[in-house]
Write an enzyme that holds these catalytic residues in place. Structure first.
Site, mmCIF file in Angstrom:
data_model
loop_
_atom_site.group_PDB
_atom_site.id
_atom_site.type_symbol
_atom_site.label_atom_id
_atom_site.label_comp_id
_atom_site.label_asym_id
_atom_site.label_seq_id
_atom_site.Cartn_x
_atom_site.Cartn_y
_atom_site.Cartn_z
ATOM 1 N N SER A 11 -5.162 -2.810 5.839
ATOM 2 C CA SER A 11 -6.570 -2.425 5.974
ATOM 3 C C SER A 11 -6.886 -1.429 4.871
ATOM 4 O O SER A 11 -6.056 -0.554 4.591
ATOM 5 C CB SER A 11 -6.819 -1.728 7.326
ATOM 6 O OG SER A 11 -8.108 -1.130 7.339
ATOM 7 N N GLY B 232 0.831 -1.212 0.000
ATOM 8 C CA GLY B 232 0.000 0.000 0.000
ATOM 9 C C GLY B 232 0.860 1.255 0.000
ATOM 10 O O GLY B 232 2.092 1.195 -0.079
ATOM 11 N N TYR C 197 -14.570 1.271 9.690
ATOM 12 C CA TYR C 197 -13.142 1.595 9.816
ATOM 13 C C TYR C 197 -12.824 2.012 11.254
ATOM 14 O O TYR C 197 -11.934 1.454 11.895
ATOM 15 C CB TYR C 197 -12.808 2.710 8.838
ATOM 16 C CG TYR C 197 -11.362 3.121 8.779
ATOM 17 C CD1 TYR C 197 -10.384 2.237 8.349
ATOM 18 C CD2 TYR C 197 -10.971 4.417 9.132
ATOM 19 C CE1 TYR C 197 -9.048 2.632 8.269
ATOM 20 C CE2 TYR C 197 -9.643 4.812 9.048
ATOM 21 C CZ TYR C 197 -8.686 3.912 8.617
ATOM 22 O OH TYR C 197 -7.369 4.309 8.542
ATOM 23 N N ASP D 251 -3.884 -13.062 2.802
ATOM 24 C CA ASP D 251 -4.972 -12.289 3.416
ATOM 25 C C ASP D 251 -4.806 -12.384 4.937
ATOM 26 O O ASP D 251 -4.854 -13.492 5.493
ATOM 27 C CB ASP D 251 -6.312 -12.891 2.961
ATOM 28 C CG ASP D 251 -7.506 -12.145 3.517
ATOM 29 O OD1 ASP D 251 -7.364 -11.442 4.537
ATOM 30 O OD2 ASP D 251 -8.589 -12.286 2.936
ATOM 31 N N LEU E 239 -0.251 -2.831 9.060
ATOM 32 C CA LEU E 239 -0.836 -1.722 8.300
ATOM 33 C C LEU E 239 -1.996 -2.192 7.420
ATOM 34 O O LEU E 239 -2.681 -1.358 6.823
ATOM 35 C CB LEU E 239 0.232 -1.106 7.384
ATOM 36 C CG LEU E 239 1.409 -0.371 8.024
ATOM 37 C CD1 LEU E 239 2.520 -0.179 7.003
ATOM 38 C CD2 LEU E 239 0.984 0.995 8.548
ATOM 39 N N ASN F 56 -2.661 -8.699 0.294
ATOM 40 C CA ASN F 56 -3.555 -9.417 -0.636
ATOM 41 C C ASN F 56 -3.956 -8.524 -1.817
ATOM 42 O O ASN F 56 -4.819 -8.893 -2.595
ATOM 43 C CB ASN F 56 -4.809 -9.946 0.090
ATOM 44 C CG ASN F 56 -5.703 -8.827 0.579
ATOM 45 O OD1 ASN F 56 -5.321 -7.654 0.537
ATOM 46 N ND2 ASN F 56 -6.891 -9.167 1.044
HETATM 47 P P1 NAD Z 1 -3.491 1.574 1.475
HETATM 48 O O1 NAD Z 1 -4.867 1.179 1.066
HETATM 49 O O2 NAD Z 1 -2.625 2.218 0.443
HETATM 50 O O3 NAD Z 1 -2.713 0.318 2.029
HETATM 51 C C1 NAD Z 1 -3.334 -0.734 2.738
HETATM 52 C C2 NAD Z 1 -2.735 -2.037 2.263
HETATM 53 O O4 NAD Z 1 -3.328 -3.118 3.003
HETATM 54 C C3 NAD Z 1 -3.001 -2.313 0.785
HETATM 55 O O5 NAD Z 1 -1.804 -2.700 0.145
HETATM 56 C C4 NAD Z 1 -4.016 -3.466 0.811
HETATM 57 O O6 NAD Z 1 -3.943 -4.279 -0.331
HETATM 58 C C5 NAD Z 1 -3.610 -4.174 2.100
HETATM 59 N N1 NAD Z 1 -4.678 -4.996 2.669
HETATM 60 C C6 NAD Z 1 -5.946 -4.626 2.950
HETATM 61 N N2 NAD Z 1 -6.628 -5.666 3.498
HETATM 62 C C7 NAD Z 1 -5.749 -6.706 3.555
HETATM 63 C C8 NAD Z 1 -5.844 -8.053 4.008
HETATM 64 N N3 NAD Z 1 -6.980 -8.562 4.511
HETATM 65 N N4 NAD Z 1 -4.745 -8.845 3.930
HETATM 66 C C9 NAD Z 1 -3.580 -8.354 3.432
HETATM 67 N N5 NAD Z 1 -3.434 -7.101 2.972
HETATM 68 C C10 NAD Z 1 -4.506 -6.282 3.036
HETATM 69 O O7 NAD Z 1 -3.629 2.505 2.758
HETATM 70 P P2 NAD Z 1 -2.524 3.367 3.511
HETATM 71 O O8 NAD Z 1 -2.910 4.779 3.401
HETATM 72 O O9 NAD Z 1 -1.162 2.943 3.112
HETATM 73 O O10 NAD Z 1 -2.793 2.928 5.017
HETATM 74 C C11 NAD Z 1 -2.013 1.914 5.637
HETATM 75 C C12 NAD Z 1 -2.420 1.778 7.087
HETATM 76 O O11 NAD Z 1 -2.172 3.001 7.779
HETATM 77 C C13 NAD Z 1 -3.893 1.446 7.287
HETATM 78 O O12 NAD Z 1 -4.019 0.506 8.327
HETATM 79 C C14 NAD Z 1 -4.494 2.760 7.701
HETATM 80 O O13 NAD Z 1 -5.602 2.582 8.536
HETATM 81 C C15 NAD Z 1 -3.350 3.415 8.430
HETATM 82 N N6 NAD Z 1 -3.490 4.883 8.371
HETATM 83 C C16 NAD Z 1 -3.189 5.564 7.227
HETATM 84 C C17 NAD Z 1 -3.375 6.929 7.195
HETATM 85 C C18 NAD Z 1 -3.062 7.735 5.969
HETATM 86 O O14 NAD Z 1 -3.275 8.961 5.990
HETATM 87 N N7 NAD Z 1 -2.561 7.145 4.908
HETATM 88 C C19 NAD Z 1 -3.870 7.608 8.326
HETATM 89 C C20 NAD Z 1 -4.184 6.867 9.446
HETATM 90 C C21 NAD Z 1 -3.974 5.510 9.475
#
Ligand code: NAD
Length: 313
Positions: A76, A11, A146, A57, A74, A33
């Site tokens: 989600s 991600g 969420y 997953d 991370l 995943n």
């Molecule tokens: P993103 O969607 O780019 O990355 C999330 C990754 O998790 C993706 O690669 C997705 O394919 C993977 N994923 C989702 N469900 C899965 C599962 N069941 N099994 C395996 N992989 C799975 O989002 P992001 O912005 O990179 O966020 C990453 C984390 O940081 C998240 O948990 C999010 O809640 C947290 N977060 C991000 C922010 C932000 O501003 N980006 C702010 C607060 C919290």
């Protein structure tokens, strides 16, 4: 050399964290995943033999954590359009996923870091939000999939620390932005940049007076790394305490891109928080951390990245 398991490593945030740990000489197992992340986010590192990408997953048990020193969870869906279209998957990643990864961390004797979010504060009644504030969340609203998944993950992480001896801790990440965000992920920064570069109107929700605080991804990565090393239980807020209204942000992006786009006001989504502002005193005191990259510098870097990657827009 340490071995890190980063779930959600394909991600936005996960790929930056992976890049950081690889650059420090560590070994990284990226578990993903590809629900909202892509292999393309890791393409520039796949030739590195210290990186292993594992398609898995996290809602299923993970058996490959035996020699892992650190797990950063991370995985989600994270942007509102993603978790609104993937509600059950989001609840799964933050419940079953967190259970399995905490179990894996306890078995391996690994440090576990839960990536929580400012969304645990809901639509906060207290500004700025300190970690001691319990939040104002609608438990059955559309965003609850969420918010409540993350709140449950926090409860589980705290319980494993108290009752299972887990070296587990929680970071609460506020809005973060940087290269590799998807142009269609619905978050304000990539949406406005995509619209500005395409010469389309920038769609500002409501009257645009609602605020967010935006932290550049390199600063968040540094905060996660420091927290991981600290052994703290947290929760610790990581975010930029500089507030910006959505209208101001749209105008800044129009100015930096030099776009001729205008602003178009659109309907505000349900339960959209009015203000988001982290109190980062704890991170300053405990981790010696604070953001270094200004919003203007960060925006300029992301705009350049979007210009270089028209396929993402
Ligand atoms: P993103 O969607 O780019 O990355 C999330 C990754 O998790 C993706 O690669 C997705 O394919 C993977 N994923 C989702 N469900 C899965 C599962 N069941 N099994 C395996 N992989 C799975 O989002 P992001 O912005 O990179 O966020 C990453 C984390 O940081 C998240 O948990 C999010 O809640 C947290 N977060 C991000 C922010 C932000 O501003 N980006 C702010 C607060 C919290």
């Amino acid at each position: 050399m340490a071995t890190l398991l980063i779930t959600g490593g394909a991600g936005f945030l996960g790929s930056h964290l992976t890049a950081h740990y690889l650059s420090m000489g560590h070994r990284v197992l990226c578990v993903d995943n590809f629900l909202t992340g892509t292999r393309a986010n890791l393409a520039e590192y796949v030739s590195n033999d210290r990186l292993e990408v594992i398609e898995h997953d996290v809602t299923l048990p993970f058996s490959r954590a035996g020699d892992v020193d650190v797990i950063v969870h991370l995985a989600s869906p994270a942007s509102p359009p993603d978790y609104l279209r993937l509600p059950i998957e989001t609840l799964g990643a933050g419940s079953l996923g967190t259970f399995h990864l905490l179990d894996a961390a306890v078995s391996a004797g690994a440090r576990f870091v839960m990536a929580s979010t400012s969304e645990v504060y809901g639509d906060p009644a207290v500004h700025p939000q300190p970690e001691s504030y319990w939040g104002n969340v609608n438990p059955i609203g559309p965003r609850s999939v969420y918010d409540e998944a993350k709140r449950f993950s926090e409860a589980l992480t705290a319980a494993y620390r108290r009752h299972r001896g887990a070296d587990a801790g929680i970071v609460r990440i506020f809005n973060c932005f940087g290269p590799k965000m998807r142009g269609d992920d619905g978050r304000a920064v990539p949406t406005f940049i995509r619209q500005a570069l395409a010469g389309e109107p920038l769609t500002v929700a409501g009257d645009g007076s609602q605020t967010r605080s935006l932290c550049y991804v390199d600063d968040i990565v540094e905060g996660i790394v420091r927290f991981t090393e600290s052994g703290d239980g947290g929760p610790v807020n990581l975010g930029n305490p500089e507030e910006v209204s959505m209208l101001e942000l749209a105008e800044e992006i129009i100015a930096i891109t030099g776009s001729a786009s205008s602003v178009e006001f659109v309907e505000r989504p349900p339960d959209d928080p009015e203000r988001r502002l982290p109190d980062i005193a704890l991170a300053r005191n405990e981790l010696g951390w604070e953001p270094k990259v200004t919003r203007a510098d960060g925006l300029a870097r992301v705009i350049e990245w979007f210009r270089d990657h028209p396929e993402v827009v």
